[in-house]
Design an enzyme around this catalytic site. Structure first.
Site, short mmCIF file in Angstrom:
data_model
loop_
_atom_site.label_atom_id
_atom_site.label_comp_id
_atom_site.label_asym_id
_atom_site.label_seq_id
_atom_site.Cartn_x
_atom_site.Cartn_y
_atom_site.Cartn_z
N HIS A 163 3.02 2.02 11.00
CA HIS A 163 1.88 2.17 12.12
C HIS A 163 2.17 3.05 13.01
O HIS A 163 1.11 3.25 13.84
CB HIS A 163 2.55 0.62 13.10
CG HIS A 163 2.35 -0.68 12.44
ND1 HIS A 163 1.40 -1.17 11.31
CD2 HIS A 163 2.92 -1.85 12.50
CE1 HIS A 163 1.58 -2.41 10.92
NE2 HIS A 163 2.59 -2.64 11.49
N ASN A 182 -3.89 -6.70 8.36
CA ASN A 182 -4.47 -6.39 6.96
C ASN A 182 -4.80 -7.83 6.20
O ASN A 182 -5.58 -7.86 5.66
CB ASN A 182 -4.01 -5.22 6.28
CG ASN A 182 -2.73 -5.24 5.47
OD1 ASN A 182 -2.82 -5.97 4.70
ND2 ASN A 182 -1.69 -5.04 6.29
N CYS A 201 2.49 6.34 8.48
CA CYS A 201 1.60 6.63 7.41
C CYS A 201 0.74 7.67 7.87
O CYS A 201 -0.04 7.75 8.83
CB CYS A 201 0.86 5.26 7.12
SG CYS A 201 -0.31 5.46 6.07
N HIS A 248 5.67 -6.38 7.89
CA HIS A 248 5.25 -8.05 8.25
C HIS A 248 5.69 -8.66 7.21
O HIS A 248 4.87 -9.47 6.66
CB HIS A 248 3.96 -8.15 8.55
CG HIS A 248 3.57 -7.49 9.77
ND1 HIS A 248 2.41 -6.62 10.06
CD2 HIS A 248 3.99 -7.66 11.12
CE1 HIS A 248 2.12 -6.31 11.20
NE2 HIS A 248 3.19 -6.93 12.09
N GLU A 265 -0.19 -0.43 15.95
CA GLU A 265 -0.82 0.96 15.33
C GLU A 265 -1.93 1.32 16.44
O GLU A 265 -1.75 2.45 17.00
CB GLU A 265 -1.67 0.67 14.22
CG GLU A 265 -2.44 2.07 13.66
CD GLU A 265 -3.45 1.56 12.37
OE1 GLU A 265 -3.00 0.59 11.52
OE2 GLU A 265 -4.69 2.05 12.62
N HIS A 320 -2.22 -4.75 18.56
CA HIS A 320 -1.59 -4.35 17.37
C HIS A 320 -0.82 -2.69 17.69
O HIS A 320 -1.42 -1.89 18.17
CB HIS A 320 -2.72 -3.91 16.35
CG HIS A 320 -2.07 -4.01 14.99
ND1 HIS A 320 -1.55 -2.85 14.63
CD2 HIS A 320 -1.97 -4.69 13.89
CE1 HIS A 320 -0.97 -2.94 13.29
NE2 HIS A 320 -1.21 -4.27 13.10
N CYS A 325 0.85 -1.10 -0.02
CA CYS A 325 -0.01 0.07 0.06
C CYS A 325 0.83 1.27 -0.05
O CYS A 325 2.08 1.10 0.16
CB CYS A 325 -0.94 -0.16 1.46
SG CYS A 325 0.15 0.02 2.77
N SER A 359 0.25 -10.41 9.87
CA SER A 359 -0.20 -9.09 9.43
C SER A 359 -1.73 -8.91 9.58
O SER A 359 -2.38 -9.85 8.92
CB SER A 359 0.30 -8.93 7.83
OG SER A 359 -0.88 -8.32 7.15
N THR A 388 -6.90 1.27 11.36
CA THR A 388 -6.96 1.44 9.61
C THR A 388 -7.14 0.25 8.97
O THR A 388 -7.87 0.36 7.82
CB THR A 388 -5.52 2.11 9.03
OG1 THR A 388 -4.67 1.04 9.52
CG2 THR A 388 -5.23 3.39 9.48
S1 SF4 Z 1 -2.92 2.88 6.88
FE1 SF4 Z 1 -1.79 0.99 6.77
S2 SF4 Z 1 -2.50 -0.13 5.28
FE2 SF4 Z 1 -3.44 2.13 5.12
S3 SF4 Z 1 -1.98 2.89 3.52
FE3 SF4 Z 1 -1.24 3.33 5.60
S4 SF4 Z 1 0.29 1.62 5.69
FE4 SF4 Z 1 -1.06 1.05 4.27
#
Ligand code: SF4
Length: 280
Positions: A75, A221, A97, A43, A127, A125, A12, A219, A163
């Site tokens: 994260h 997601n 991110c 991951h 994040e 997690h 991503c 992972s 997310t």
């Molecule tokens: S929030 Fe996580 S899954 Fe979404 S773009 Fe950012 S790193 Fe990628």
């Protein structure tokens, strides 16, 4: 066997950015400079191994670092990590991110305004642990609908979501949670990459006989993609990390096979698996 790749899969935007930032830093660092990553950058075992070979050391505790640069992965981290880095004059390479950064900003702002904070997500997690660190670790963290029973009534509540949660899960939990407060402000903070990947995986699973989901076993997601495909193809969804994990014998019975991949899966891993499937 006909193999189809989902319209959206693999790296991503956030992971891509974290990897590019790190490799750029490695290209420019002098030999004596130490670089640490707070937890594995992504991951994916192969990528983490390559980074280790190039001198990136993984640690979970910023307190154990005496000098050098520290990469914050996509994260994100609690606010206290920035404060510690500042005190110890460590250089931060911040690859949080932007989707995660936005949640941290919302949580900090609403916490300061006197709202109770609820995070819908997995409490273990990184994040979620990071986001909680922007409201003095006081957030109510809810992963399943039944946990809402134990949430006390509050006056003002701000709801955010990890997310990578599934939209269905977010809607189900937040609908019950909203009844716990007089005033509710709700943010759907599921990132667009996650939404696209989940929808593309669902659409593809409906059209094929079997689904291969590629991605780290830990992972979050990727696990969501597995669960979405499992709902549609309960007998024919296979989660693999590398081409070695493909259940070749079990796959021989299928004509149409779909492939999707979590956000930490490099393109070459996806291509290798597609190639192997085509040879079955
Ligand atoms: S929030 Fe996580 S899954 Fe979404 S773009 Fe950012 S790193 Fe990628």
């Amino acid at each position: 066997m006909k193999v189809t790749l989902a319209d959206y899969s693999g790296f991503c935007f956030g992971v891509e950015k974290a990897i590019t930032t790190t490799f750029e830093e490695l290209d420019h660092k002098d030999k004596s400079q130490k670089i640490f990553s707070l937890g594995p950058l992504i991951h994916n075992v192969q990528v983490v191994k390559e980074l280790e070979e190039r001198g990136v050391m993984v640690t979970e505790d910023i307190g154990s670092i005496q000098e050098g640069s520290v990469i914050i992965r996509s994260h994100g981290v609690p606010k206290s990590v920035y404060e510690t880095a500042d005190k110890m004059t460590l250089t931060l390479i911040d690859a949080t991110c932007p989707f995660v950064k936005r949640i941290q900003t919302i949580v900090e702002e609403y916490y300061k305004k006197g709202y109770a904070i609820a995070i819908i997500g997995n409490p273990q997690h990184p994040e979620v642990i990071g986001i909680n660190g922007w409201c003095d670790n006081k957030a109510l963290i809810i992963q399943e609908e039944k946990e809402v029973e134990n949430v006390p009534d509050v006056d003002k509540l701000c709801i955010v979501v990890q997310t990578t949660m599934s939209i269905a899960q977010f809607e189900k939990i937040s609908a019950v949670l909203e009844k716990k407060a007089r005033l509710v402000t709700k943010f759907n903070t599921i990132c667009s990459a996650t939404k696209q990947r989940q929808k593309a995986a669902k659409d593809l699973a409906e059209k094929v006989d079997a689904m291969i989901v590629i991605g780290g076993y830990h992972s979050s997601n990727t696990q969501k993609l597995v669960s979405i495909c499992n709902d549609i193809r309960p007998e024919a969804t296979f989660h693999v990390e590398t081409s070695k994990d493909l259940p070749v014998e079990a796959l021989k019975q299928y004509d149409l096979v779909g492939v999707t991949a979590g956000a930490s899966t490099p393109k070459w891993v996806i291509n290798e698996i597609i190639q192997k499937l085509r040879n079955i």
